[in-house]
Scaffold this active site. Structure first.
Site, short mmCIF file in Angstrom:
data_model
loop_
_atom_site.label_atom_id
_atom_site.label_comp_id
_atom_site.label_asym_id
_atom_site.label_seq_id
_atom_site.Cartn_x
_atom_site.Cartn_y
_atom_site.Cartn_z
N ARG A 265 -6.33 16.46 -9.34
CA ARG A 265 -5.45 15.09 -9.74
C ARG A 265 -5.03 15.27 -11.13
O ARG A 265 -4.50 13.96 -11.16
CB ARG A 265 -6.67 14.18 -8.98
CG ARG A 265 -7.58 13.96 -10.19
CD ARG A 265 -8.88 13.18 -9.22
NE ARG A 265 -10.31 13.53 -10.02
CZ ARG A 265 -11.31 14.17 -9.37
NH1 ARG A 265 -10.72 15.76 -8.10
NH2 ARG A 265 -12.20 14.40 -10.33
N GLU A 350 -11.91 9.69 -6.42
CA GLU A 350 -12.67 10.75 -6.36
C GLU A 350 -12.77 11.32 -7.77
O GLU A 350 -13.77 12.12 -7.58
CB GLU A 350 -11.42 11.69 -6.03
CG GLU A 350 -11.99 13.72 -5.76
CD GLU A 350 -10.36 14.54 -5.45
OE1 GLU A 350 -10.32 14.44 -3.91
OE2 GLU A 350 -9.32 14.18 -6.40
N HIS A 381 2.88 -11.65 1.19
CA HIS A 381 2.79 -11.92 2.15
C HIS A 381 1.80 -10.86 3.76
O HIS A 381 1.74 -11.06 4.60
CB HIS A 381 4.23 -11.95 3.28
CG HIS A 381 5.44 -12.65 2.18
ND1 HIS A 381 5.58 -13.83 2.00
CD2 HIS A 381 5.70 -11.94 1.49
CE1 HIS A 381 6.09 -14.49 1.36
NE2 HIS A 381 6.91 -13.09 0.52
N LYS A 509 -15.10 19.75 4.91
CA LYS A 509 -14.25 20.99 5.47
C LYS A 509 -14.35 21.33 5.78
O LYS A 509 -14.52 22.48 6.96
CB LYS A 509 -13.99 21.14 4.43
CG LYS A 509 -12.52 20.54 3.16
CD LYS A 509 -12.44 20.64 1.98
CE LYS A 509 -11.47 20.48 1.23
NZ LYS A 509 -11.14 21.27 -0.46
#
Length: 544
Positions: A265, A350, A381, A509
């Site tokens: 990341r 994370e 909206h 996983k």
């Protein structure tokens, strides 16, 4: 009682004070509030004055930072210390944008020369593609790039290229694929010509299930049309596992390394950024790095009371762990920043979505708010009704440019007016008395005004932070990303959690690897829970 507990107790007492006061009252009590809670950087202005905080709370949070030895932890970020204690690694994304003169050592080796050597190689490779000098198997220039990745190796480049659309070369179209759902890849393949397509596969391990699934499908598609020689010309790997990339068929000269100390990341500054360079060019990528580096230097060298990432991180601690706000909305008033929300969502959730500290002890404070949002004005909206009149207080981050770099400049005036108005409305609100009068002034009867007033009143006192920049440039985008990176780092340091691992993704996983062969063989296992077993039976029924 430990010093740390004493500070948390002080913050709890401050919470009770803020339940009896408002942001507007804070402005009345402190005429200098806007100056105290505003930060001016290069072409970037950040206003925190509309937040539920005062100088005493900041001092208490700074005391917490001192007790946690924050300065030492921050120094470790820039020097190669093992900050990721569970995986025994440094977290050195800052090294990817550090000057050549810096010295950052990993296992006794200065990594900075290798970083700059790789950067030159990336830019050289990208410019050969962009110029048309480096061509495909049929001697035609590349007009399309397909970037295959997942997580940070996908969301980072995708977000940056969307944000910097106006800086991209028009003769190269870049697309991204990350989902295991084949409809995504199929949609991309319908518009691609294999002879003019370069495939970039970004996977640190070169074993991520979705990435390799898409890569193998793309390989088959390419080889069926161009033959086996296409592998050496049309495929690039960005990985920490060169052997697997070679086994896939990618030649050495088309493999760029991701170092072990680069987290997914945080990887867009690394070789994963090759696709960014292909899109915006070397000079713009350098400017992108300079923006991040400017924030690194600010974060390293600025005193606590003026240190923007530090204060943003402490503010989030205050909101999440003390005021118990469960989420935060990010609302960029710029269509090009629509992917910024999901990028920061991964970065923060994370990194800090943990329930144990670095030593494995259960956390006693709430960590990591849910990060969500959407672009303005569209979001006005949809969920702004909840922001203004819902029962939950949700702090907001607004991001907007003062100057448009697109053709229709008058649109920017409308964007700015909406953004500033929403921030103001969240803070000021409108009480029942003022609402009743407004309805009466509009010509409604007293009875009708009294009936509608509760529905048209706004509690106000909803906090927000404003990120106002001159224009959305590569430098500004680099600054914004680095600010949020360091903010997440501050939170982890003060909570004493590891912001650089992600064990929470592993169980899913593992269970996927158990369920997949069962689906393929149309069988059930005795260890499945009843719900999953029943769902699989329904899948088998639908497939008959």
């Amino acid at each position: 009682m430990r010093e740390r507990d004493l500070v948390w107790n002080k913050l709890e007492k401050a919470r009770r004070k803020f339940s009896r006061t408002s942001i507007l009252e804070q402005f009345q009590q402190d005429p200098q509030r806007h100056d105290v809670f505003s930060f001016r950087l290069t072409n970037l202005f950040v206003d925190l004055s509309k937040n539920l905080i005062d100088q005493q709370v900041l001092k208490d949070l700074q005391e917490l930072a001192t007790i946690q030895e924050f300065d030492k932890i921050r120094e470790g970020l820039f020097s190669g210390a093992i900050l990721n204690n569970t995986e025994k690694r440094p977290a050195l994304h800052v090294a990817l944008r550090t000057p050549k003169s810096s010295v950052i050592t990993v296992e006794g080796i200065n990594v900075v020369p290798a970083v700059h050597r790789q950067l030159e190689e990336l830019m050289s490779f990208a410019e050969l593609i962009r110029s048309g000098y480096k061509k495909g198997l049929t001697d035609r220039r590349f007009t399309n790039i397909l970037h295959i990745g997942s997580g940070g190796s996908l969301t980072g480049p995708m977000m940056v290229l969307k944000a910097l659309t106006s800086y991209q070369t028009p003769h190269i179209q870049i697309d991204f694929v990350g989902n295991a759902d084949s409809s995504d890849l199929q949609a991309k393949l319908r518009k691609l010509d294999p002879a003019t397509t370069l495939v970039v596969i970004a996977s640190k391990t070169f074993s991520t299930q979705e990435t390799i699934l898409n890569a193998e499908t793309m390989k088959k598609w390419m080889l069926e049309r161009l033959g086996p020689s296409a592998l050496s010309k049309h495929f690039v790997a960005i990985t920490g596992n060169k052997n697997r990339a070679n086994s896939f068929g990618i030649v050495d000269e088309n493999i760029f390394e991701i170092w072990e100390w680069v987290g997914g990341r945080f990887s867009l500054w690394s070789a994963v950024g090759l696709t960014i360079v292909l899109g915006i060019g070397s000079e713009n990528f350098k400017e992108f790095l300079r923006g991040a580096r400017a924030i690194d230097e600010h974060f390293q060298n600025t005193a606590p009371e003026m240190n923007l990432p530090l204060i943003l991180g402490m503010l989030e601690i205050w909101y999440t762990s003390i005021l118990n706000f469960g989420s935060r909305a990010i609302i960029p008033y710029d269509h090009r920043l629509q992917n910024f929300v999901s990028y920061i969502q991964q970065l923060e959730m994370e990194s800090n979505g943990k329930s144990v500290d670095k030593l494995g002890n259960k956390m006693t404070k709430k960590t990591a708010a849910v990060v969500w949002g959407a672009e303005g004005t569209n979001a006005q909206h949809s969920f702004f009704q909840l922001l203004h009149q819902g029962t939950s207080v949700i702090p907001c981050d607004f991001l907007i440019a003062a100057v448009s770099d697109e053709e229709f400049a008058e649109h920017q005036e409308v964007l700015l007016a909406n953004c500033l108005a929403q921030s103001r409305a969240l803070m000021t609100g409108r009480n029942l008395k003022a609402t009743t009068k407004k309805l009466g002034d509009s010509g409604l009867s007293n009875e009708e005004s009294n009936r509608l007033a509760p529905h048209s009143s706004f509690a106000g006192n909803r906090p927000s932070t404003m990120f106002l920049f001159k224009q959305l440039t590569p430098n500004i985008l680099g600054q914004l990303i680095a600010i949020y990176e360091h903010k997440a780092f501050v939170q982890g340091a003060l909570w004493n959690i590891n912001s650089f691992d992600q064990w929470g993704v592993e169980l899913g996983k593992e269970l996927t690897n158990e369920i997949l062969p069962l689906l393929q063989n149309k069988t059930l296992a005795s260890n499945l829970d009843p719900s999953t077993a029943n769902l699989m039976e329904e899948v088998f029924r639908f497939r008959k």
